[in-house]
Design a protein around this motif. Sequence first.
Motif, mmCIF file in Angstrom:
data_model
loop_
_atom_site.group_PDB
_atom_site.id
_atom_site.type_symbol
_atom_site.label_atom_id
_atom_site.label_comp_id
_atom_site.label_asym_id
_atom_site.label_seq_id
_atom_site.Cartn_x
_atom_site.Cartn_y
_atom_site.Cartn_z
ATOM 1 N N MET A 1 0.832 -1.199 0.000
ATOM 2 C CA MET A 1 0.000 0.000 0.000
ATOM 3 C C MET A 1 0.873 1.259 0.000
ATOM 4 S SD MET A 1 -3.112 -1.178 0.048
ATOM 5 C CE MET A 1 -3.973 0.369 0.356
ATOM 6 N N GLU A 2 0.461 2.238 -0.808
ATOM 7 C CA GLU A 2 1.125 3.542 -0.818
ATOM 8 C C GLU A 2 0.048 4.622 -0.685
ATOM 9 O OE1 GLU A 2 3.823 6.455 -3.685
ATOM 10 O OE2 GLU A 2 3.485 4.349 -4.253
ATOM 11 N N ARG B 1 3.796 1.851 8.134
ATOM 12 C CA ARG B 1 3.919 1.043 6.922
ATOM 13 C C ARG B 1 5.392 0.876 6.554
ATOM 14 N NH1 ARG B 1 1.621 5.985 5.884
ATOM 15 N NH2 ARG B 1 2.569 7.339 4.306
ATOM 16 N N SER B 2 5.660 -0.143 5.760
ATOM 17 C CA SER B 2 7.027 -0.467 5.350
ATOM 18 C C SER B 2 7.145 -0.395 3.840
ATOM 19 C CB SER B 2 7.415 -1.880 5.822
ATOM 20 O OG SER B 2 7.523 -1.956 7.212
ATOM 21 N N THR B 3 8.381 -0.183 3.379
ATOM 22 C CA THR B 3 8.655 -0.279 1.952
ATOM 23 C C THR B 3 8.551 -1.744 1.529
ATOM 24 O OG1 THR B 3 11.026 -0.618 2.289
ATOM 25 C CG2 THR B 3 10.242 1.670 2.100
ATOM 26 N N VAL C 1 7.542 -14.240 -0.555
ATOM 27 C CA VAL C 1 6.551 -13.442 -1.263
ATOM 28 C C VAL C 1 6.604 -13.831 -2.738
ATOM 29 C CG1 VAL C 1 5.824 -11.119 -1.912
ATOM 30 C CG2 VAL C 1 6.717 -11.546 0.387
ATOM 31 N N SER C 2 5.580 -14.545 -3.197
ATOM 32 C CA SER C 2 5.578 -15.028 -4.586
ATOM 33 C C SER C 2 4.860 -14.072 -5.535
ATOM 34 C CB SER C 2 4.924 -16.411 -4.656
ATOM 35 O OG SER C 2 3.618 -16.381 -4.127
ATOM 36 N N LYS C 3 4.064 -13.152 -4.994
ATOM 37 C CA LYS C 3 3.384 -12.185 -5.847
ATOM 38 C C LYS C 3 3.120 -10.913 -5.049
ATOM 39 C CE LYS C 3 -0.473 -11.538 -9.074
ATOM 40 N NZ LYS C 3 0.442 -11.149 -10.174
ATOM 41 N N VAL C 4 3.199 -9.766 -5.740
ATOM 42 C CA VAL C 4 2.966 -8.466 -5.095
ATOM 43 C C VAL C 4 1.819 -7.759 -5.804
ATOM 44 C CG1 VAL C 4 3.953 -6.219 -4.477
ATOM 45 C CG2 VAL C 4 5.390 -8.278 -4.431
ATOM 46 N N LEU C 5 0.865 -7.297 -5.019
ATOM 47 C CA LEU C 5 -0.252 -6.509 -5.537
ATOM 48 C C LEU C 5 -0.104 -5.095 -4.978
ATOM 49 C CD1 LEU C 5 -2.974 -6.604 -7.102
ATOM 50 C CD2 LEU C 5 -4.087 -7.070 -4.908
ATOM 51 N N SER C 6 0.103 -4.115 -5.840
ATOM 52 C CA SER C 6 0.355 -2.735 -5.403
ATOM 53 C C SER C 6 -0.898 -1.886 -5.554
ATOM 54 C CB SER C 6 1.492 -2.118 -6.229
ATOM 55 O OG SER C 6 2.682 -2.852 -6.065
ATOM 56 N N THR D 1 -0.669 -19.297 1.547
ATOM 57 C CA THR D 1 -0.893 -19.567 2.965
ATOM 58 C C THR D 1 -1.094 -18.285 3.753
ATOM 59 O OG1 THR D 1 1.490 -19.565 3.358
ATOM 60 C CG2 THR D 1 0.454 -21.693 2.936
ATOM 61 N N HIS D 2 -0.495 -17.180 3.276
ATOM 62 C CA HIS D 2 -0.566 -15.900 3.983
ATOM 63 C C HIS D 2 -0.839 -14.761 3.011
ATOM 64 C CE1 HIS D 2 1.691 -18.394 6.820
ATOM 65 N NE2 HIS D 2 1.366 -17.542 7.774
ATOM 66 N N LEU D 3 -1.608 -13.810 3.486
ATOM 67 C CA LEU D 3 -1.734 -12.515 2.819
ATOM 68 C C LEU D 3 -1.021 -11.505 3.710
ATOM 69 C CD1 LEU D 3 -2.904 -10.492 0.763
ATOM 70 C CD2 LEU D 3 -4.927 -10.335 2.235
ATOM 71 N N LEU D 4 0.029 -10.882 3.184
ATOM 72 C CA LEU D 4 0.826 -9.926 3.945
ATOM 73 C C LEU D 4 0.468 -8.509 3.526
ATOM 74 C CD1 LEU D 4 4.320 -11.684 3.689
ATOM 75 C CD2 LEU D 4 2.496 -12.072 5.371
ATOM 76 N N MET D 5 0.233 -7.651 4.504
ATOM 77 C CA MET D 5 -0.072 -6.247 4.247
ATOM 78 C C MET D 5 1.128 -5.409 4.677
ATOM 79 S SD MET D 5 -3.169 -6.485 3.044
ATOM 80 C CE MET D 5 -3.619 -4.742 3.002
ATOM 81 N N SER D 6 1.539 -4.459 3.855
ATOM 82 C CA SER D 6 2.733 -3.662 4.155
ATOM 83 C C SER D 6 2.486 -2.615 5.236
ATOM 84 C CB SER D 6 3.226 -2.962 2.881
ATOM 85 O OG SER D 6 2.248 -2.040 2.422
ATOM 86 N N CYS D 7 1.222 -2.458 5.644
ATOM 87 C CA CYS D 7 0.885 -1.494 6.696
ATOM 88 C C CYS D 7 -0.055 -2.172 7.676
ATOM 89 C CB CYS D 7 0.227 -0.254 6.083
ATOM 90 S SG CYS D 7 -1.297 -0.640 5.204
#
Length: 597
Positions: A182-183, A193-195, A210-215, A245-251
């Motif tokens: 998220m930005e 939040r993290s980069t 992390v196999s895929k990134v959704l921005s 297995t996981h959904l990671l949120m940057s914030c």
Amino acid sequence: MSNYITREWQKFNDYDLGEDLANLDLFLEAARLTHKRTDHDGYFLVKRNGRIFETGPDPVEFCERIIHQAHVEGFSRYSLWVVSSNASSQINGKEAKLLKNYKLDSIIMFPSVIGEENSVHYLTIKDGSIILDQIISEQQDNQFIVDSYASKSFLKRDQQIDFHKKDYIIEQEKNNSLLVQMEFTKRDLKIARSTQDEIEALAKTIELNVSKVLSQKTPHPIPGTFMGTGKYNELLGLLEGGEYTHLLMSCNVPNSFKTRVSAIGDVKVWDRTDIILSIFEKHAKTDRAKLQVELARLNCYGEAQIMERLKKRNTGAESGMDGSLDSARYYLNQRKKEIKNQLQKINQSDITKRKSRNENRPPSIALIGYTNVGKSTLFNQFLSRYEVEVENVYFKTLDTTTRTLEISKHSKILISDTVGFIKKLPPDLQLAFFTTLAESKNCNQLLILLDPAGGLSVKEQMDCMTDALHQVERFDEENWYFAVNKEDLVNEEEKARLRDELGIDIFFSAKCPESVEKLKAFIVETIGSTMIEQVVKLSYADYGKIHELKNFTTLPEDPVYKDDYITIKIQYSSENLYKIENCLGLKLEDIAIQEAE
């Protein structure tokens, strides 16, 4: 999904496939006709005796309703049969999760068109882990399905696996995460939040790939979906089709968002705080660290855990539990109080030990820096031995480690490896962090390490550490020294800029022995520059006291042995003057000499 589709598929409820699946062909003929009418895949929950227990277009709904996970200690004794237009030799992410989460005997895929291959997917054990295995057949008479089902191999597996005692992981599920980066363009948003680089490094620390990134770029969080309807629907589509297995949120995100997406996507949803807390849990070694992390988790999730347990009680999963919300909160608060009391005892014990050590404490320096900057590597290089674990992950060090560094035959200093920094540490972890960091207050000087290739710029790292050190009341910035690690990554022009603009004192490489020696010499010179330097004359009768002087002075040079006496150069802080005089039994001014002598 229309009620018509649901009603059509539910006509198969209680369908008896017969002994040894004698009615399999009749069942498939009827199921394929239903698929043609509804244009929708059908799912069937089949018991081991060959009776269809539940059917419908949504397997997640009826698996959740029928199979009580809390009561399943072995396999659930159900198989999931699927009639699909997309039947293939590989099951999709949703089906793989169903197989594991509900401990199904197998998933059997039937194509909606006669003539295409069938497949049976099941769990098997290999090297202590569950792996997903399969049988594929191009036979059209389905005999291999009958044979596979009739063999009842799952009865043997029931004796091998105890799900209740061990959390098995399907091989295909390991290290597979989807990151939502998220930005927010609106300024002054109080959302930690993290980069992308930082969040991926944090994930790596707990072995999540992390196999895929959704921005998503948005002015601010959107109520309800957090990220906007279009991106939210795209996210759900990815979770539906991928084996995550996981959904990671940057914030950090609201608990309501995590709960909703977790239920829909059948994944663990972790925001920035969840990831950092999991890292702290993984690396906590001492009693203090473990208690602090447990307290942080209770502060973060205690209330949510209460609600979850009460929810389970209402569904019968924990029928013996006292369902009173007030009672549950009472026990939660009691545990928090116990932890705080234990931490207070540990802290008091540390204060007593520290006071005793400080009576005869030599000059000291603490290694400070952003997490994963190379503090532990440098610490081990200084000591020429393996004292603390080193790994290219975040927060490997959670407790301060202090050792003696011999800088000459007759001189030593104390050096401490401390917990790493991170920008905007979650509030519930700040107590654990600052308690550990506060130990650096006992060190005379701070060597602040900086990473030119980190996720943050050198200036951002300096600002982050300055703020944290001020919070533990460390304001003596004249005793702080800034050193940039990995100097091979910085060209001469950039070095000059960092010296001029940020006041960097030295550049080095923790993995290069020659560079470490250069830094060690800098430390000796630095400590000496802040101390009083004096040459004293001792008789040979006082020779044994030289070793004792090492406890609260620095001897930058070896003693000089004359015919009738010994001269030594000592460096000391003013508060240690009385210790020197007590050790020697003489006033220092009476034995001081000019260096020329």
